[in-house]
Scaffold this motif. Structure first.
Motif, mmCIF file in Angstrom:
data_model
loop_
_atom_site.group_PDB
_atom_site.id
_atom_site.type_symbol
_atom_site.label_atom_id
_atom_site.label_comp_id
_atom_site.label_asym_id
_atom_site.label_seq_id
_atom_site.Cartn_x
_atom_site.Cartn_y
_atom_site.Cartn_z
ATOM 1 N N LEU A 3 0.838 -1.192 0.000
ATOM 2 C CA LEU A 3 0.000 0.000 0.000
ATOM 3 C C LEU A 3 0.874 1.244 0.000
ATOM 4 C CD1 LEU A 3 -2.684 -0.970 2.638
ATOM 5 C CD2 LEU A 3 -2.918 -1.009 0.165
ATOM 6 N N SER A 4 0.465 2.213 -0.739
ATOM 7 C CA SER A 4 1.218 3.468 -0.761
ATOM 8 C C SER A 4 0.786 4.324 0.420
ATOM 9 C CB SER A 4 0.960 4.205 -2.077
ATOM 10 O OG SER A 4 -0.360 4.696 -2.101
ATOM 11 N N ARG A 6 -0.294 7.300 0.288
ATOM 12 C CA ARG A 6 -1.535 7.988 -0.080
ATOM 13 C C ARG A 6 -2.748 7.095 0.197
ATOM 14 N NH1 ARG A 6 -2.984 11.131 -5.667
ATOM 15 N NH2 ARG A 6 -5.143 11.473 -5.137
ATOM 16 N N GLN A 7 -2.682 5.821 -0.153
ATOM 17 C CA GLN A 7 -3.782 4.901 0.085
ATOM 18 C C GLN A 7 -4.046 4.732 1.577
ATOM 19 O OE1 GLN A 7 -2.160 1.661 -2.210
ATOM 20 N NE2 GLN A 7 -3.776 1.876 -3.756
ATOM 21 N N VAL A 10 -5.826 7.924 2.831
ATOM 22 C CA VAL A 10 -7.237 7.949 2.417
ATOM 23 C C VAL A 10 -8.046 6.997 3.284
ATOM 24 C CG1 VAL A 10 -8.830 7.352 0.551
ATOM 25 C CG2 VAL A 10 -6.799 8.718 0.064
ATOM 26 N N ALA A 11 -7.521 5.809 3.543
ATOM 27 C CA ALA A 11 -8.213 4.830 4.376
ATOM 28 C C ALA A 11 -8.372 5.352 5.801
ATOM 29 C CB ALA A 11 -7.460 3.506 4.369
#
Length: 136
Positions: A3-4, A6-7, A10-11
């Motif tokens: 997972l980046s 950024r991801q 967002v999560a």
């Protein structure tokens, strides 16, 4: 699967948003009871349900007109003769009161029987007709 950053952000924002809306809801016993209360009531045989108020006598022509007839006869929708408009009513009145009453009670052209007032008596329908043509 990696997972980046950024991801992950967002999560995390989504999780905080959903969690805060749940925490903001009033969770008191009274509030919960209000949200889940029944919409209606069931009466068993022998119980006395609340009865709606029933009119003591026949409704006036004005009341029937205002409740059921005005939607079409107020604006002339689909060719309905407008209340108080002599030009709209002239040919209908010339046919006689019996024809007017028959058409109103049994329906005629686009007008449904009793103008959809299925609990109106024939006398109430005739009173509504008289109300629409009074003063012509």
């Amino acid at each position: 699967m990696e997972l980046s950053l950024r991801q992950l952000m967002v999560a995390a924002v989504a999780a905080i948003t959903f969690a805060s809306s749940t925490m903001a809801a009033d969770m008191s016993d009274d509030a919960i009871a209000e949200r889940i209360k029944p919409v209606g009531s069931v009466y068993l045989e022998g119980d006395a349900p609340a009865t709606p108020a029933v009119a003591a006598g026949p409704r006036s022509g004005d009341t029937v007109y205002g409740t059921f007839c005005a939607a079409c006869h107020g604006s002339g929708i689909m060719g309905a003769p407008k209340k108080g408009n002599a030009g709209d009513w002239a040919t209908r009145i010339a046919q006689g009161n019996d024809v007017l009453a028959d058409h109103a009670i049994n329906g005629f052209n686009a007008m449904p029987a009793k103008g959809s007032c299925m609990d109106c008596s024939d006398d109430e329908i005739i009173a509504a007709i008289n109300h629409m043509i009074e003063g012509l």
